[in-house]
Design an enzyme around this catalytic site. Structure first.
Site, PDB file in Angstrom:
ATOM      1  N   LYS A 124     -10.902 -27.579  30.288  1.00 41.12           N
ATOM      2  CA  LYS A 124     -11.809 -26.998  31.285  1.00 41.12           C
ATOM      3  C   LYS A 124     -12.455 -28.076  32.139  1.00 41.12           C
ATOM      4  O   LYS A 124     -12.607 -27.919  33.348  1.00 41.12           O
ATOM      5  CB  LYS A 124     -12.901 -26.158  30.602  1.00 41.12           C
ATOM      6  CG  LYS A 124     -12.418 -24.815  30.139  1.00 41.12           C
ATOM      7  CD  LYS A 124     -13.594 -23.907  29.807  1.00 41.12           C
ATOM      8  CE  LYS A 124     -13.136 -22.620  29.158  1.00 41.12           C
ATOM      9  NZ  LYS A 124     -14.243 -21.798  28.662  1.00 41.12           N
ATOM     10  N   LYS A 207      -1.913 -18.457  28.216  1.00 43.61           N
ATOM     11  CA  LYS A 207      -2.540 -17.338  27.498  1.00 43.61           C
ATOM     12  C   LYS A 207      -3.211 -16.384  28.491  1.00 43.61           C
ATOM     13  O   LYS A 207      -3.675 -16.827  29.558  1.00 43.61           O
ATOM     14  CB  LYS A 207      -3.538 -17.842  26.458  1.00 43.61           C
ATOM     15  CG  LYS A 207      -4.824 -18.356  27.023  1.00 43.61           C
ATOM     16  CD  LYS A 207      -5.901 -18.561  25.952  1.00 43.61           C
ATOM     17  CE  LYS A 207      -7.143 -19.086  26.652  1.00 43.61           C
ATOM     18  NZ  LYS A 207      -8.286 -19.320  25.867  1.00 43.61           N
ATOM     19  N   LYS A 210      -9.667 -14.715  30.891  1.00 42.45           N
ATOM     20  CA  LYS A 210     -10.585 -14.117  31.868  1.00 42.45           C
ATOM     21  C   LYS A 210     -10.496 -14.832  33.201  1.00 42.45           C
ATOM     22  O   LYS A 210     -10.964 -14.338  34.209  1.00 42.45           O
ATOM     23  CB  LYS A 210     -12.016 -14.150  31.327  1.00 42.45           C
ATOM     24  CG  LYS A 210     -12.207 -13.185  30.172  1.00 42.45           C
ATOM     25  CD  LYS A 210     -13.603 -13.197  29.607  1.00 42.45           C
ATOM     26  CE  LYS A 210     -13.685 -12.301  28.378  1.00 42.45           C
ATOM     27  NZ  LYS A 210     -14.557 -12.818  27.331  1.00 42.45           N
TER      28      LYS A 210
HETATM   29  P1  TYM Z   1     -13.647 -15.558  24.013  1.00 41.95           P
HETATM   30  O1  TYM Z   1     -14.791 -14.779  24.547  1.00 41.95           O
HETATM   31  O2  TYM Z   1     -12.908 -16.449  24.947  1.00 41.95           O
HETATM   32  O3  TYM Z   1     -12.592 -14.588  23.355  1.00 41.95           O
HETATM   33  C1  TYM Z   1     -12.951 -13.621  22.374  1.00 41.95           C
HETATM   34  C2  TYM Z   1     -11.862 -13.576  21.302  1.00 41.95           C
HETATM   35  O4  TYM Z   1     -10.611 -13.242  21.888  1.00 41.95           O
HETATM   36  C3  TYM Z   1      -9.631 -14.196  21.490  1.00 41.95           C
HETATM   37  N1  TYM Z   1      -8.655 -14.346  22.602  1.00 41.95           N
HETATM   38  C4  TYM Z   1      -7.340 -14.145  22.492  1.00 41.95           C
HETATM   39  N2  TYM Z   1      -6.570 -13.796  21.440  1.00 41.95           N
HETATM   40  C5  TYM Z   1      -5.244 -13.644  21.670  1.00 41.95           C
HETATM   41  N3  TYM Z   1      -4.664 -13.846  22.884  1.00 41.95           N
HETATM   42  C6  TYM Z   1      -5.404 -14.203  23.963  1.00 41.95           C
HETATM   43  N4  TYM Z   1      -4.830 -14.382  25.139  1.00 41.95           N
HETATM   44  C7  TYM Z   1      -6.804 -14.379  23.782  1.00 41.95           C
HETATM   45  N5  TYM Z   1      -7.811 -14.724  24.617  1.00 41.95           N
HETATM   46  C8  TYM Z   1      -8.948 -14.707  23.873  1.00 41.95           C
HETATM   47  C9  TYM Z   1     -10.411 -15.476  21.245  1.00 41.95           C
HETATM   48  O5  TYM Z   1      -9.699 -16.353  20.403  1.00 41.95           O
HETATM   49  C10 TYM Z   1     -11.670 -14.934  20.601  1.00 41.95           C
HETATM   50  O6  TYM Z   1     -11.479 -14.725  19.220  1.00 41.95           O
HETATM   51  N6  TYM Z   1     -15.873 -19.375  21.682  1.00 41.95           N
HETATM   52  C11 TYM Z   1     -15.543 -17.958  21.572  1.00 41.95           C
HETATM   53  C12 TYM Z   1     -16.774 -17.086  21.404  1.00 41.95           C
HETATM   54  C13 TYM Z   1     -17.647 -17.485  20.262  1.00 41.95           C
HETATM   55  C14 TYM Z   1     -17.385 -17.234  18.898  1.00 41.95           C
HETATM   56  C15 TYM Z   1     -18.503 -17.785  18.188  1.00 41.95           C
HETATM   57  C16 TYM Z   1     -16.333 -16.610  18.221  1.00 41.95           C
HETATM   58  C17 TYM Z   1     -18.834 -18.147  20.364  1.00 41.95           C
HETATM   59  N7  TYM Z   1     -19.331 -18.321  19.100  1.00 41.95           N
HETATM   60  C18 TYM Z   1     -18.572 -17.703  16.802  1.00 41.95           C
HETATM   61  C19 TYM Z   1     -16.426 -16.541  16.815  1.00 41.95           C
HETATM   62  C20 TYM Z   1     -17.523 -17.089  16.129  1.00 41.95           C
HETATM   63  C21 TYM Z   1     -14.845 -17.533  22.856  1.00 41.95           C
HETATM   64  O7  TYM Z   1     -15.029 -18.113  23.878  1.00 41.95           O
HETATM   65  O8  TYM Z   1     -14.115 -16.393  22.729  1.00 41.95           O
END
Ligand code: TYM
Length: 345
Positions: A124, A207, A210
């Site tokens: 990023k 992948k 968003k």
């Molecule tokens: P975030 O908001 O980007 O995504 C939420 C969840 O979706 C999964 N994900 C995917 N899985 C499969 N294929 C994809 N293309 C794909 N895109 C996203 C992500 O792996 C995630 O599980 N850092 C985290 C949010 C967070 C978090 C935490 C998660 C903050 N603190 C504590 C668990 C525990 C994030 O940005 O997810």
């Protein structure tokens, strides 16, 4: 692994914690298959707590006029996807100040090199340029570690892109316990192999995300059903015409097969057999119907729930209260172990 300092629910079931950022109006199919659907399934035999990491969202600029609404929309999508508000607490990260408190302690036991090695930060910040990269983006993984460790979490269901952050979380828990005494449960990542990474429909080696290049690359949970179907039908496929799973030479078709398999429960082999001798178009038409059948009702339910924001806010307040019952004592214990002077009662 350390014993829990805070007793688990009476069931003694493993505790699960996870969340998705409110950084868009809608979650996408990757979020749903890689994470949210597993959170829903885990409710039956785990003690689950889910949250909406809004403090994470501001590591890149967010429009203040949209952040609160997106946070509510994310909560509504949790419920619409099957998170049961009567039994599973869910809350907003910024409503529980212990997240920021513990994040600081963990940031101070993280090495600079260790933080710089996080591939999401590298990717990023390279994309945005150093001038446009906030120090918050750099500190993001330590905040994530705090989220997880605050709840003495056993399992964290996430997609593949979060694996490295989970490794850091484990290292920090172990390091803290070793240096200051047993304080945190060391959590495990729970990554479902088949849905760990759902790819962009227009660019099937990247992948689904968003911030993809084209809106047609992602299916949003809140897309109109017609639009969902159109996006599947215009997904990029590969040379040749055979419907066969091969991630290297057929990334487009392989992605569609993974999505098909995870939504129907059929194995990839069964689907390959079903579509033997047929064209890509046949697979797309069938998949579009399955996607609409699964996500259409989630969309409708989300819109219904959004009609009653006061009820949503009430549920989030209950969730935050329950969360603080666990997070408060964890932070107090971490402060004590680190040797801070306790404030006079
Ligand atoms: P975030 O908001 O980007 O995504 C939420 C969840 O979706 C999964 N994900 C995917 N899985 C499969 N294929 C994809 N293309 C794909 N895109 C996203 C992500 O792996 C995630 O599980 N850092 C985290 C949010 C967070 C978090 C935490 C998660 C903050 N603190 C504590 C668990 C525990 C994030 O940005 O997810």
């Amino acid at each position: 692994m350390t014993e829990r300092t805070i007793p688990n629910a009476s069931t003694g079931a493993p505790r699960v914690f996870s969340g998705a950022q409110p950084s868009a109006d809608s979650m996408h199919l990757g979020n749903y298959l890689g994470a949210v659907r597993n959170w829903v399934d885990m409710q039956s035999d785990h003690e689950c707590i889910y949250f909406i990491p809004d403090l994470h969202a501001i590591t890149v600029p967010q429009d203040p006029a949209q952040l609160a609404e997106r946070t509510r929309k994310t909560a509504a999508q949790y419920i619409a996807s099957g998170i049961d508000p009567t039994s599973t607490p869910f809350f907003v990260q910024s409503h529980v100040p212990e997240h920021s408190q513990l994040a600081w302690l963990l940031t101070c036991i993280t090495g600079d090199g260790e933080a710089r090695r996080m591939t999401q930060f590298k990717d990023k910040s390279a994309k945005q340029g150093a001038e446009n990269t906030s120090a918050g983006l750099y500190a993001y993984p330590m905040l994530m570690a705090a989220d997880i460790l605050l709840y003495q979490t056993d399992q964290v269901p996430v997609g593949e892109d979060q694996r490295q952050h989970l490794e850091l979380t484990r290292n920090l828990a172990q390091r803290f316990n070793q240096r200051f005494g047993e304080t945190f449960v060391v959590p495990e990542a729970k990554i479902m192999k088949s849905t760990a990474k759902i790819y962009d429909l227009q660019n099937p080696t990247a992948k689904m995300s968003k911030s993809g290049l084209s809106d047609n690359g992602a299916i949003w949970l809140l897309d109109e059903p017609k639009k969902m179907a159109k996006k599947i039908k215009s997904a990029v496929t590969d040379d040749g015409s055979e419907i066969r799973f091969d991630r290297d030479s057929k990334p487009g078709v392989s992605n569609l097969l993974s999505i098909y398999s995870s939504l129907t429960g059929q194995s990839i082999e069964e689907i390959e057999t079903e579509f033997e001798g047929k064209m890509y178009g046949h697979l797309k038409v069938a998949l579009a119907e399955i996607v609409v059948d699964t996500l259409g009702p989630i969309r409708e339910r989300t819109l219904e729930i959004m009609n009653d924001p006061a009820e949503l806010d009430r549920l989030l307040a209950i969730g935050a209260e329950k969360a603080r019952e666990i997070a408060g004592p964890t932070v107090a214990s971490a402060y004590e172990h680190m040797g801070f002077l306790a404030p006079r009662a």
